[in-house]
Design a protein around this motif. Structure first.
Motif, PDB file in Angstrom:
ATOM      1  N   ASN A  20      89.687 -10.757  -3.859  1.00 52.78           N
ATOM      2  CA  ASN A  20      90.388 -10.155  -2.730  1.00 52.78           C
ATOM      3  C   ASN A  20      89.531 -10.119  -1.461  1.00 52.78           C
ATOM      4  OD1 ASN A  20      93.179  -9.441  -3.292  1.00 52.78           O
ATOM      5  ND2 ASN A  20      92.335  -8.254  -4.984  1.00 52.78           N
ATOM      6  N   THR A  21      88.208 -10.055  -1.642  1.00 46.07           N
ATOM      7  CA  THR A  21      87.333 -10.096  -0.471  1.00 46.07           C
ATOM      8  C   THR A  21      87.413 -11.476   0.183  1.00 46.07           C
ATOM      9  OG1 THR A  21      85.874  -8.529  -1.569  1.00 46.07           O
ATOM     10  CG2 THR A  21      84.975  -9.668   0.341  1.00 46.07           C
ATOM     11  N   VAL A  22      87.426 -12.510  -0.650  1.00 47.85           N
ATOM     12  CA  VAL A  22      87.585 -13.868  -0.119  1.00 47.85           C
ATOM     13  C   VAL A  22      88.926 -13.977   0.611  1.00 47.85           C
ATOM     14  CG1 VAL A  22      87.838 -16.319  -0.746  1.00 47.85           C
ATOM     15  CG2 VAL A  22      86.139 -14.890  -1.924  1.00 47.85           C
ATOM     16  N   LEU A  23      89.944 -13.396  -0.006  1.00 51.58           N
ATOM     17  CA  LEU A  23      91.289 -13.440   0.587  1.00 51.58           C
ATOM     18  C   LEU A  23      91.318 -12.718   1.938  1.00 51.58           C
ATOM     19  CD1 LEU A  23      94.235 -14.295   0.112  1.00 51.58           C
ATOM     20  CD2 LEU A  23      94.617 -12.101  -1.025  1.00 51.58           C
ATOM     21  N   LEU A  24      90.620 -11.565   2.014  1.00 53.44           N
ATOM     22  CA  LEU A  24      90.587 -10.799   3.265  1.00 53.44           C
ATOM     23  C   LEU A  24      89.921 -11.619   4.371  1.00 53.44           C
ATOM     24  CD1 LEU A  24      91.088  -8.144   4.822  1.00 53.44           C
ATOM     25  CD2 LEU A  24      88.886  -7.321   3.997  1.00 53.44           C
ATOM     26  N   PRO A  82      86.840  -5.424  14.100  1.00 56.16           N
ATOM     27  CA  PRO A  82      86.453  -4.201  13.387  1.00 56.16           C
ATOM     28  C   PRO A  82      86.463  -4.383  11.866  1.00 56.16           C
ATOM     29  CG  PRO A  82      88.629  -3.964  14.409  1.00 56.16           C
ATOM     30  CD  PRO A  82      88.022  -5.217  14.961  1.00 56.16           C
ATOM     31  N   VAL A  83      87.435  -5.154  11.362  1.00 58.83           N
ATOM     32  CA  VAL A  83      87.563  -5.303   9.904  1.00 58.83           C
ATOM     33  C   VAL A  83      86.348  -6.023   9.323  1.00 58.83           C
ATOM     34  CG1 VAL A  83      88.921  -6.344   8.052  1.00 58.83           C
ATOM     35  CG2 VAL A  83      90.082  -5.263   9.995  1.00 58.83           C
ATOM     36  N   LEU A  84      86.028  -7.180   9.884  1.00 57.72           N
ATOM     37  CA  LEU A  84      84.914  -7.962   9.330  1.00 57.72           C
ATOM     38  C   LEU A  84      83.562  -7.298   9.576  1.00 57.72           C
ATOM     39  CD1 LEU A  84      85.992 -11.640  10.120  1.00 57.72           C
ATOM     40  CD2 LEU A  84      86.041 -10.458   7.915  1.00 57.72           C
ATOM     41  N   PHE A  97      78.820  -2.761   6.210  1.00 55.31           N
ATOM     42  CA  PHE A  97      78.928  -1.568   5.351  1.00 55.31           C
ATOM     43  C   PHE A  97      79.668  -1.896   4.051  1.00 55.31           C
ATOM     44  CE2 PHE A  97      79.065  -0.473   9.873  1.00 55.31           C
ATOM     45  CZ  PHE A  97      77.982   0.395   9.992  1.00 55.31           C
ATOM     46  N   PRO A  98      79.255  -2.954   3.324  1.00 53.43           N
ATOM     47  CA  PRO A  98      80.003  -3.383   2.130  1.00 53.43           C
ATOM     48  C   PRO A  98      80.079  -2.281   1.074  1.00 53.43           C
ATOM     49  CG  PRO A  98      77.849  -4.463   2.225  1.00 53.43           C
ATOM     50  CD  PRO A  98      78.051  -3.789   3.539  1.00 53.43           C
ATOM     51  N   GLU A  99      79.061  -1.410   1.029  1.00 52.01           N
ATOM     52  CA  GLU A  99      79.045  -0.367  -0.007  1.00 52.01           C
ATOM     53  C   GLU A  99      80.261   0.563   0.090  1.00 52.01           C
ATOM     54  OE1 GLU A  99      76.859  -0.953   2.389  1.00 52.01           O
ATOM     55  OE2 GLU A  99      76.204   0.894   3.397  1.00 52.01           O
ATOM     56  N   ASP A 100      80.814   0.705   1.290  1.00 56.01           N
ATOM     57  CA  ASP A 100      81.991   1.561   1.432  1.00 56.01           C
ATOM     58  C   ASP A 100      83.242   0.924   0.821  1.00 56.01           C
ATOM     59  OD1 ASP A 100      80.196   3.054   2.801  1.00 56.01           O
ATOM     60  OD2 ASP A 100      81.431   3.363   4.593  1.00 56.01           O
ATOM     61  N   PHE A 101      83.173  -0.392   0.606  1.00 54.92           N
ATOM     62  CA  PHE A 101      84.303  -1.101   0.000  1.00 54.92           C
ATOM     63  C   PHE A 101      84.087  -1.227  -1.518  1.00 54.92           C
ATOM     64  CE2 PHE A 101      84.315  -2.310   4.390  1.00 54.92           C
ATOM     65  CZ  PHE A 101      85.616  -2.630   4.746  1.00 54.92           C
ATOM     66  N   GLY A 102      82.999  -0.622  -2.010  1.00 50.03           N
ATOM     67  CA  GLY A 102      82.663  -0.765  -3.419  1.00 50.03           C
ATOM     68  C   GLY A 102      82.040  -2.112  -3.722  1.00 50.03           C
ATOM     69  N   GLN A 143      78.594  -4.746  -3.389  1.00 52.08           N
ATOM     70  CA  GLN A 143      77.143  -4.629  -3.259  1.00 52.08           C
ATOM     71  C   GLN A 143      76.615  -5.633  -2.251  1.00 52.08           C
ATOM     72  OE1 GLN A 143      76.122  -4.782  -7.355  1.00 52.08           O
ATOM     73  NE2 GLN A 143      76.877  -2.694  -7.554  1.00 52.08           N
ATOM     74  N   SER A 144      75.994  -5.126  -1.225  1.00 47.98           N
ATOM     75  CA  SER A 144      75.355  -5.932  -0.175  1.00 47.98           C
ATOM     76  C   SER A 144      75.775  -7.398  -0.194  1.00 47.98           C
ATOM     77  CB  SER A 144      73.835  -5.824  -0.255  1.00 47.98           C
ATOM     78  OG  SER A 144      73.414  -6.338  -1.505  1.00 47.98           O
ATOM     79  N   ALA A 145      77.074  -7.599  -0.228  1.00 51.64           N
ATOM     80  CA  ALA A 145      77.612  -8.967  -0.291  1.00 51.64           C
ATOM     81  C   ALA A 145      77.680  -9.566   1.100  1.00 51.64           C
ATOM     82  CB  ALA A 145      78.992  -8.955  -0.934  1.00 51.64           C
ATOM     83  N   LYS A 146      76.563  -9.554   1.806  1.00 47.88           N
ATOM     84  CA  LYS A 146      76.581 -10.046   3.191  1.00 47.88           C
ATOM     85  C   LYS A 146      76.980 -11.507   3.243  1.00 47.88           C
ATOM     86  CE  LYS A 146      74.309  -6.629   5.740  1.00 47.88           C
ATOM     87  NZ  LYS A 146      73.668  -6.275   6.967  1.00 47.88           N
ATOM     88  N   ALA A 147      77.872 -11.810   4.136  1.00 46.38           N
ATOM     89  CA  ALA A 147      78.387 -13.177   4.216  1.00 46.38           C
ATOM     90  C   ALA A 147      77.441 -14.034   5.042  1.00 46.38           C
ATOM     91  CB  ALA A 147      79.763 -13.186   4.846  1.00 46.38           C
TER      92      ALA A 147
END
Lengths: 514, 158
Positions: free
Chosen positions: A469-473, A495-497, A503-508, A510-514
């Motif tokens: 779903n993150t890829v989809l977003l 704002p979304v990206l 702040f990936p941790e707020d989405f559950g 882990q530091s999945a920085k793109a």
């Protein structure tokens, strides 16, 4: 008669300025003291409002914040003579927050009675128009081009180029439209100037009319600003009465008419083509561009659409020259930007400064850190379509290009501060939800994309196929960025990206920085 | 709800005074809502006729804009800002509290007809969040306690 200044600005009123003014008037007269209460704009130091300023033999002396119950003790302490009291602040212009600004556009705001044309004239008002009346249209446009002024509404398009396009568009009728539909959270500079110095906007629009040969102007004002409407209409009436609007302005043979029109609570009408549709009496649906409004604008005629602050910056440019204005700023960001400090900040207010100061200086040196006393975690700059910045980005200078380089926007200069209790997944979801609410509905990426965006963020937060779903977003944001007709859909991904990346941790995640 | 026949002269008068104005539909709708408190659905027929538009077009404009309403509001309209700056200062908690105190959701009116509740996205009072308006009056730094005091004054004034 001692002159006492108490603001009529909405924010001051929201904190009780009206009640303070009334109490002061009543109590002074019952004590037999002679005080003339002048209702001015606000100096923009909002943690000190309601601010009471007194004209004394030693200059202007201020007290604040003043509540109704403070009025009696203040009068007893000798308020009208500028005597000491725990609320005594001295000369407000000496306070660092005020002193270190470069007030070009806001020079008079908070200083004068906003709807008194004599005071406007006494404080350098209409000097820009006087110069403009002596110039050829091309020379006026040249001054604006030389100043380096870029649209202060957000898109930062060079104002001189826009004016030149309208100047060169042949037509029997042209229009000047002021975009006063400031709907971005954290912005209030338009409102403050319209309430605090409406003549400067009227003068700017009149000069714009002379520059391109337009005889009619409209101020499209958001309905949420009733006090601005009152001040504008009072000032317009005074300008007509004194020969600064209407036929034969100051015996020059030139004509310019001006009218305020109310919006009706649609954020999208801040987009220039939606605004024009709305002014024509239609739903505020975005128009395809081209043609640009400069060629085919209001009622199909060449039209300048400029933001309030852009137009209000014109008088000083025509008064002191394009070069003078250009000497402020850095890089390709010239002049000053009235920044607005809002949200969770100790010293909120308006801060006009040349481009180039860093966000950190502003947030801590002037803003005083968060209002809650907790660490500042995220700062949104440039309204609801602006990116969220994290602590590591606070040293970015306030400059259009420097912000673009970190995938952010400076926009209108609105700064909304959040402390560490903020949940950034919630803020990202809200950004999408806002787009659902405010999309004009004309194009699919914005209309449908935002609805799907809310759902996808919900699934990520719930932990449903998080990675997929993150890829989809991200994919959805890509479609919105490149497929939307205007900035509403095109910038909601900012704002979304930024929330997702910083702040990936707020989405559950882990530091999945793109 | 009032009978439209009693409101019709007001609507016709407003239509009449705006006849020559370019782009007059929004000013007309504002005029009607300012005077009657809302835009009666039956007025659409007269507006459409006067402006040579279809009723669907007029209805489309009314429904596009958040500010226009086709039902009468309560005596006082409370608007709560839901935008980011107010959220940063506990605006969401205030919103929940207000809905609870009034016993209504957004776009609803209390049973006694005193208060209507509407969401708003920015009042330009972001320096003193969270903000609400009651009718045309803006109020800043509104805590739940401050809201309760305000509510009591408005109820008392009734």
């Amino acid at each position: 008669m001692t002159r006492v200044f108490i603001s009529r600005d909405s924010t001051a009123l929201s904190l009780g300025a009206e009640q303070v003014a009334k109490a002061l008037e009543q109590q002074a007269s019952s004590k037999g003291l002679s005080a003339e209460i002048v209702r001015n704009g606000s100096r923009g130091l909002f943690w000190l409002e309601p601010l009471v300023e007194v004209e004394t033999s030693q200059g202007r002396v201020s007290y604040g914040p003043v509540q109704v119950e403070d009025v009696a003790p203040l009068l007893d302490a000798g308020l009208l003579d500028g005597k000491q009291h725990p609320l005594y602040l001295g000369n407000i212009e000496e306070i660092a927050y005020f002193k270190n600004q470069n007030r070009l556009t806001f020079a008079r705001v908070g200083l004068t009675d906003p709807v008194n044309i004599d005071e406007y004239l006494a404080h350098d008002g209409y000097r820009g128009l006087k110069n403009a009346l002596a110039l050829q249209a091309t020379e006026i446009v040249k001054q604006v081009t030389d100043s380096g002024l870029r649209g202060r509404g957000g898109a930062a398009f060079p104002t001189g180029i826009k004016w030149n396009t309208v100047l060169n568009a042949p037509a029997d009728q042209k229009y000047i439209v002021c975009n006063a539909d400031e709907g971005d959270s954290g912005t209030f500079s338009d409102r403050m100037i319209m309430e605090g110095d409406p003549f400067v906007l009227i003068e700017g629009m009149t000069i714009a009319g002379l520059a391109v040969g337009a005889t009619q102007g409209y101020i499209y004002l958001r309905v949420e600003y009733p006090h601005a409407k009152i001040a504008l209409n009072q000032a317009i009436e005074a300008a007509y009465k004194n020969g600064y609007l209407g036929e034969n302005i100051q015996n020059s043979g030139k004509t310019f008419h001006l009218e305020v029109r109310s919006g009706a609570g649609a954020y999208i009408c801040g987009e220039e083509t939606s605004l024009l549709e709305s002014l024509e009496g239609k739903r505020g649906l975005v128009r395809f561009k081209p043609p640009l409004p400069a060629i085919v604008g209001l009622f199909g005629k060449p039209t300048i659409v400029n933001n309030v602050i852009s137009l209000a910056s014109i008088p000083v440019i025509l008064d002191k020259g394009g070069e003078y204005y250009k000497n402020y700023g850095m890089g390709r960001s010239r002049g000053t930007l009235p920044l607005q400090l809002a949200g969770n900040i100790k010293h909120p207010g308006l801060f006009e400064v040349a481009f180039g100061m860093t966000l950190r200086e502003l947030l801590y040196d002037y803003g005083g850190g968060s209002a809650s006393g907790r660490p500042i975690r995220a700062v949104q700059v440039g309204g609801p379509l602006g990116a969220y910045l994290h602590e590591g980005q606070f040293d970015t200078p306030l400059d259009y290009e420097a912000f673009a380089a970190i995938s952010a926007v400076l926009g209108h200069g609105g700064i909304v501060v959040h402390d560490d209790t903020v949940n950034m997944a919630d803020m990202a979801r809200y950004a999408m939800e806002f787009c659902v609410e405010e999309s004009c509905g004309k194009c699919t990426p914005c209309r449908i994309g935002s609805t799907r965006g809310v759902e996808v963020i919900d699934r990520i937060v719930e932990g449903v196929q998080k990675d997929k779903n993150t890829v989809l977003l991200r994919d959805l944001c890509d479609t919105m960025t490149y497929g939307s007709l205007c900035a509403m859909g095109g910038m909601t991904p900012f704002p979304v990206l930024s929330a997702l990346n910083h702040f990936p941790e707020d989405f559950g995640l882990q530091s999945a920085k793109a | 709800m009032q009978d439209y026949q009693t409101q019709k002269p007001t609507v016709l008068e407003i239509l009449n005074t705006h006849q020559a104005m370019p782009g007059n539909l929004l000013p007309i709708l504002h005029g009607i809502q300012d005077t009657l408190g809302y835009i009666p659905p039956a007025a659409v027929v007269d507006i459409a006729k006067s402006l040579n538009l279809s009723q669907a077009e007029v209805h489309g404009v009314i429904s596009f804009y958040h500010y226009f309403r086709e039902t009468p509001p309560g005596e006082h309209t409370i608007r709560i800002c839901r935008a980011e700056s107010c959220q940063a200062m506990n605006g969401k908690a205030l919103e929940t509290h207000v809905k609870q105190q009034l016993g209504i959701d957004f776009h609803e009116t209390t049973a006694d007809g005193i208060f209507s509740l509407e969401p708003v996205y920015c009042l330009g009072n972001c320096a003193c969040s969270p903000s609400i308006t009651i009718d045309d009056e803006v109020m800043g730094r509104v805590t739940t306690e401050k809201f309760d005091r305000l509510l009591a004054t408005y109820k008392g004034a009734k």
